[in-house]
Motif scaffolding. Sequence first.
Motif, PDB file in Angstrom:
ATOM      1  N   SER A   1       0.805  -1.221   0.000  1.00  0.00           N
ATOM      2  CA  SER A   1       0.000   0.000   0.000  1.00  0.00           C
ATOM      3  C   SER A   1       0.841   1.276   0.000  1.00  0.00           C
ATOM      4  N   VAL A   2       2.125   1.173   0.385  1.00  0.00           N
ATOM      5  CA  VAL A   2       2.953   2.391   0.455  1.00  0.00           C
ATOM      6  C   VAL A   2       4.151   2.351  -0.488  1.00  0.00           C
ATOM      7  N   ARG A   3       4.398   1.202  -1.086  1.00  0.00           N
ATOM      8  CA  ARG A   3       5.577   1.084  -1.959  1.00  0.00           C
ATOM      9  C   ARG A   3       5.489   2.111  -3.081  1.00  0.00           C
ATOM     10  N   GLY A   4       6.581   2.817  -3.298  1.00  0.00           N
ATOM     11  CA  GLY A   4       6.618   3.858  -4.327  1.00  0.00           C
ATOM     12  C   GLY A   4       6.241   5.232  -3.815  1.00  0.00           C
ATOM     13  N   ARG A   5       5.645   5.298  -2.623  1.00  0.00           N
ATOM     14  CA  ARG A   5       5.263   6.589  -2.031  1.00  0.00           C
ATOM     15  C   ARG A   5       6.065   6.896  -0.775  1.00  0.00           C
ATOM     16  N   PHE A   6       6.390   5.877   0.007  1.00  0.00           N
ATOM     17  CA  PHE A   6       7.112   6.044   1.272  1.00  0.00           C
ATOM     18  C   PHE A   6       8.537   5.521   1.128  1.00  0.00           C
ATOM     19  N   THR A   7       9.445   6.128   1.881  1.00  0.00           N
ATOM     20  CA  THR A   7      10.833   5.681   1.907  1.00  0.00           C
ATOM     21  C   THR A   7      11.322   5.617   3.341  1.00  0.00           C
ATOM     22  N   ILE A   8      11.804   4.458   3.730  1.00  0.00           N
ATOM     23  CA  ILE A   8      12.394   4.298   5.061  1.00  0.00           C
ATOM     24  C   ILE A   8      13.903   4.466   4.960  1.00  0.00           C
ATOM     25  N   SER A   9      14.486   5.069   5.971  1.00  0.00           N
ATOM     26  CA  SER A   9      15.937   5.200   6.026  1.00  0.00           C
ATOM     27  C   SER A   9      16.361   5.202   7.495  1.00  0.00           C
ATOM     28  N   ARG A  10      17.652   5.094   7.690  1.00  0.00           N
ATOM     29  CA  ARG A  10      18.179   5.114   9.043  1.00  0.00           C
ATOM     30  C   ARG A  10      19.556   5.751   9.029  1.00  0.00           C
ATOM     31  N   ASN A  11      19.932   6.290  10.173  1.00  0.00           N
ATOM     32  CA  ASN A  11      21.251   6.858  10.352  1.00  0.00           C
ATOM     33  C   ASN A  11      21.760   6.329  11.687  1.00  0.00           C
ATOM     34  N   ASN A  12      22.558   5.282  11.617  1.00  0.00           N
ATOM     35  CA  ASN A  12      23.030   4.651  12.858  1.00  0.00           C
ATOM     36  C   ASN A  12      23.934   5.583  13.661  1.00  0.00           C
ATOM     37  N   ALA A  13      24.636   6.464  12.983  1.00  0.00           N
ATOM     38  CA  ALA A  13      25.500   7.404  13.697  1.00  0.00           C
ATOM     39  C   ALA A  13      24.667   8.364  14.550  1.00  0.00           C
ATOM     40  N   ARG A  14      23.464   8.659  14.069  1.00  0.00           N
ATOM     41  CA  ARG A  14      22.569   9.541  14.822  1.00  0.00           C
ATOM     42  C   ARG A  14      21.553   8.757  15.642  1.00  0.00           C
ATOM     43  N   ASN A  15      21.662   7.424  15.581  1.00  0.00           N
ATOM     44  CA  ASN A  15      20.723   6.573  16.331  1.00  0.00           C
ATOM     45  C   ASN A  15      19.278   6.913  16.006  1.00  0.00           C
ATOM     46  N   SER A  16      19.007   7.033  14.722  1.00  0.00           N
ATOM     47  CA  SER A  16      17.683   7.469  14.289  1.00  0.00           C
ATOM     48  C   SER A  16      17.229   6.712  13.049  1.00  0.00           C
ATOM     49  N   ALA A  17      15.912   6.691  12.878  1.00  0.00           N
ATOM     50  CA  ALA A  17      15.303   6.150  11.671  1.00  0.00           C
ATOM     51  C   ALA A  17      14.257   7.158  11.190  1.00  0.00           C
ATOM     52  N   TYR A  18      13.929   7.049   9.908  1.00  0.00           N
ATOM     53  CA  TYR A  18      13.041   8.034   9.306  1.00  0.00           C
ATOM     54  C   TYR A  18      12.045   7.363   8.363  1.00  0.00           C
ATOM     55  N   LEU A  19      10.942   8.052   8.133  1.00  0.00           N
ATOM     56  CA  LEU A  19       9.977   7.600   7.150  1.00  0.00           C
ATOM     57  C   LEU A  19       9.523   8.821   6.353  1.00  0.00           C
ATOM     58  N   GLN A  20       9.981   8.889   5.113  1.00  0.00           N
ATOM     59  CA  GLN A  20       9.559   9.954   4.213  1.00  0.00           C
ATOM     60  C   GLN A  20       8.280   9.498   3.524  1.00  0.00           C
ATOM     61  N   MET A  21       7.220  10.293   3.672  1.00  0.00           N
ATOM     62  CA  MET A  21       5.913   9.909   3.130  1.00  0.00           C
ATOM     63  C   MET A  21       5.474  10.953   2.102  1.00  0.00           C
ATOM     64  N   ASN A  22       5.311  10.507   0.870  1.00  0.00           N
ATOM     65  CA  ASN A  22       4.865  11.386  -0.209  1.00  0.00           C
ATOM     66  C   ASN A  22       3.516  10.922  -0.738  1.00  0.00           C
ATOM     67  N   SER A  23       2.869  11.793  -1.473  1.00  0.00           N
ATOM     68  CA  SER A  23       1.580  11.465  -2.100  1.00  0.00           C
ATOM     69  C   SER A  23       0.620  10.854  -1.091  1.00  0.00           C
ATOM     70  N   LEU A  24       0.503  11.494   0.042  1.00  0.00           N
ATOM     71  CA  LEU A  24      -0.323  10.952   1.121  1.00  0.00           C
ATOM     72  C   LEU A  24      -1.786  10.909   0.737  1.00  0.00           C
ATOM     73  N   ARG A  25      -2.461   9.892   1.254  1.00  0.00           N
ATOM     74  CA  ARG A  25      -3.879   9.658   0.974  1.00  0.00           C
ATOM     75  C   ARG A  25      -4.648   9.639   2.280  1.00  0.00           C
ATOM     76  N   PRO A  26      -5.941   9.910   2.252  1.00  0.00           N
ATOM     77  CA  PRO A  26      -6.736   9.845   3.489  1.00  0.00           C
ATOM     78  C   PRO A  26      -6.618   8.492   4.190  1.00  0.00           C
ATOM     79  N   GLU A  27      -6.480   7.425   3.436  1.00  0.00           N
ATOM     80  CA  GLU A  27      -6.368   6.096   4.048  1.00  0.00           C
ATOM     81  C   GLU A  27      -5.032   5.879   4.759  1.00  0.00           C
ATOM     82  N   ASP A  28      -4.091   6.811   4.616  1.00  0.00           N
ATOM     83  CA  ASP A  28      -2.842   6.735   5.367  1.00  0.00           C
ATOM     84  C   ASP A  28      -2.996   7.286   6.784  1.00  0.00           C
ATOM     85  N   THR A  29      -4.152   7.852   7.090  1.00  0.00           N
ATOM     86  CA  THR A  29      -4.387   8.391   8.427  1.00  0.00           C
ATOM     87  C   THR A  29      -4.276   7.294   9.471  1.00  0.00           C
TER      88      THR A  29
END
Length: 126
Positions: free
Chosen positions: A63-91
């Motif tokens: 449902s999110v492939r092609g719209r969302f991107t997961i990444s991580r930065n181990n040096a910063r001890n963090s992870a991220y989720l970039q969400m594009n083309s959001l839809r109401p069903e992503d609520t």
Amino acid sequence: QVQLVESGGGLVQAGGSLTLSCAASGQSLSGYAMAWFRQGPGKQREFVAGTSRNGGSLYYSDSVRGRFTISRNNARNSAYLQMNSLRPEDTAVYLCAAGRGVITSRIRVADAYDWWGQGTQVTVSS
């Protein structure tokens, strides 16, 4: 113990973008697979995206492939989720999870993860 704190949620119009962050403390995330799950009102928790310990392997729900991107930065001890083309069903409430020893076949399984954040609300208006 690992403490996870999500941030970056909010209200956005359909078609918009948000970037979620997950900051960890207590231990280094380098030994953990990371994932984002979400739980909408009246729905079960569902897998959104996951990454291996070094970020070399990425996994997405259909449902999110092609719209969302997961990444991580181990040096910063963090992870991220970039969400594009959001839809109401992503609520949903989006939760960050960390798991040690998560094998590939269980990367999408909530029970495979050891530590969870409290979640951040994402609301997409139509």
